[in-house]
Motif scaffolding. Sequence first.
Motif, PDB file in Angstrom:
ATOM      1  N   LEU A 161       0.833  -1.208   0.000  1.00 58.16           N
ATOM      2  CA  LEU A 161       0.000   0.000   0.000  1.00 58.16           C
ATOM      3  C   LEU A 161       0.869   1.261   0.000  1.00 58.16           C
ATOM      4  CD1 LEU A 161      -2.761  -1.054   2.572  1.00 58.16           C
ATOM      5  CD2 LEU A 161      -2.986  -0.899   0.085  1.00 58.16           C
ATOM      6  N   GLN A 162       1.982   1.199   0.743  1.00 63.25           N
ATOM      7  CA  GLN A 162       2.888   2.343   0.756  1.00 63.25           C
ATOM      8  C   GLN A 162       3.494   2.583  -0.622  1.00 63.25           C
ATOM      9  OE1 GLN A 162       5.586   1.237   3.909  1.00 63.25           O
ATOM     10  NE2 GLN A 162       4.421   2.314   5.479  1.00 63.25           N
ATOM     11  N   GLU A 164       2.121   1.624  -3.485  1.00 61.25           N
ATOM     12  CA  GLU A 164       1.056   2.135  -4.352  1.00 61.25           C
ATOM     13  C   GLU A 164       0.821   3.629  -4.096  1.00 61.25           C
ATOM     14  OE1 GLU A 164      -2.261  -0.363  -3.510  1.00 61.25           O
ATOM     15  OE2 GLU A 164      -1.561  -2.012  -4.791  1.00 61.25           O
ATOM     16  N   GLU A 165       0.841   3.988  -2.799  1.00 64.96           N
ATOM     17  CA  GLU A 165       0.648   5.399  -2.448  1.00 64.96           C
ATOM     18  C   GLU A 165       1.807   6.239  -2.993  1.00 64.96           C
ATOM     19  OE1 GLU A 165       0.050   8.207   1.533  1.00 64.96           O
ATOM     20  OE2 GLU A 165       0.178   6.023   1.718  1.00 64.96           O
ATOM     21  N   LEU A 168       1.373   6.550  -6.684  1.00 60.53           N
ATOM     22  CA  LEU A 168       0.325   7.542  -6.951  1.00 60.53           C
ATOM     23  C   LEU A 168       0.851   8.952  -6.695  1.00 60.53           C
ATOM     24  CD1 LEU A 168      -2.639   8.069  -7.663  1.00 60.53           C
ATOM     25  CD2 LEU A 168      -3.206   7.819  -5.242  1.00 60.53           C
ATOM     26  N   HIS A 169       1.648   9.076  -5.637  1.00 61.10           N
ATOM     27  CA  HIS A 169       2.244  10.377  -5.319  1.00 61.10           C
ATOM     28  C   HIS A 169       3.147  10.841  -6.457  1.00 61.10           C
ATOM     29  CE1 HIS A 169       3.866  13.582  -2.832  1.00 61.10           C
ATOM     30  NE2 HIS A 169       5.093  13.157  -3.079  1.00 61.10           N
TER      31      HIS A 169
END
Length: 398
Positions: A161-162, A164-165, A168-169
């Motif tokens: 998730l990190q 992916e985040e 995305l960032h």
Amino acid sequence: MIYNIDYKELYNNFPSGYFCSLPDGTIIDSNNRFLNLTNYTREEVIGKKKFTDFLSPGGKIYFENVFSPALKLKGTIEEINFNFIKKEGVKFPVLINSLEVKDKGGIHLFTQSAIFNISQRKKYEYELLIAKRKANDLSNELIDINKELLSSAELILKQKLQLEEFNLHLENKNIQLSNFAHIASHNLRAPVSNLMALKDFYNESTDLEDKGMLFSKVEIVISHLNETLSELIESIKIQGNKGITHDPIIFDSIFHKTLEILDNQILDSKAVVTSNFSESPDIEYPKIYMESIMLNLLSNSIRYSSPDRIAKIHFSTEINNNNDVLFIAKDNGLGIDLQKHGHKLFGLNNTFHRHPDSKGVGLFMTKTQIETIGGSITVESEVDKGTTFKIVLKKNIS
């Protein structure tokens, strides 16, 4: 076929020990199996030993306080576990079943008891207990391993998730950098073009009063141009660690600033530009984006106004069902054939009318800016009747 059964032999060799005892516990008879279990001779037992003589001190206490009262109460008792003591002092576990035998008057005559050597059963029980303990230990070990696996899985999921985040960032950063590049090239073109036109008017004018008025307009445009450049530079600086900042903005203020920037184009086109932001007069939103959005939409409406009528352009705000601010830009210009061009309306470098100033950047940049903040833009248009843009502006959620 008739079998002659020797009941005495059957009694002596029965698989379990058997004995009879008087009410005081004295043993008056037993079979050979009982003697073999205890390693006593018949002469050492019959009439000399009591049932309690074969019990440990703890067994005697249990006999007196539990076994004997229960037998007297019910007349029979089954499956009671004692440790019997052999002649040489060796203990072994037994189960005892006892039955009181009474005469017709209910007088207790003697007690019949059968004992079963359960040493092998106890061994099995012990082995089962050890196996159960091992199984429990293994189960606990598996539970611990499973917890570790779950913890590892949660850590992997968290890291995923990190990542992916982070991706995305990075994507948002790329979009933001691209937006700033387009803003720098597109938003500055309008005021620079306005300056060039004002310069031409200034040079052509011979009236000092007109020159003074034109110069004051030049000062306003230069001031806005300088402000736009400063905001661009400041916004680029903060991208490295803060992302896009949301500012408290008032729609009327942005609207009047846009009118001043496009003052020459508005006068030249004779467009009637109005607004009504009463339903939602303010919002927290990136100021540089809001200015860019309003500037693009207004300049587009002017650029693509119909030559057959006076251009009427109206900006307004509403609150939709999701409590989001809806920004609306409506004009009565040339309109767009959405069936033909709708799929590429917001594409980069796409133009739909023959106009010398059309670059195909404004709507692309506007859509990108809106979606970067989490909003959306839709369009309603009909050829030669006009176009309406409806923009959902996502508020800042801190």
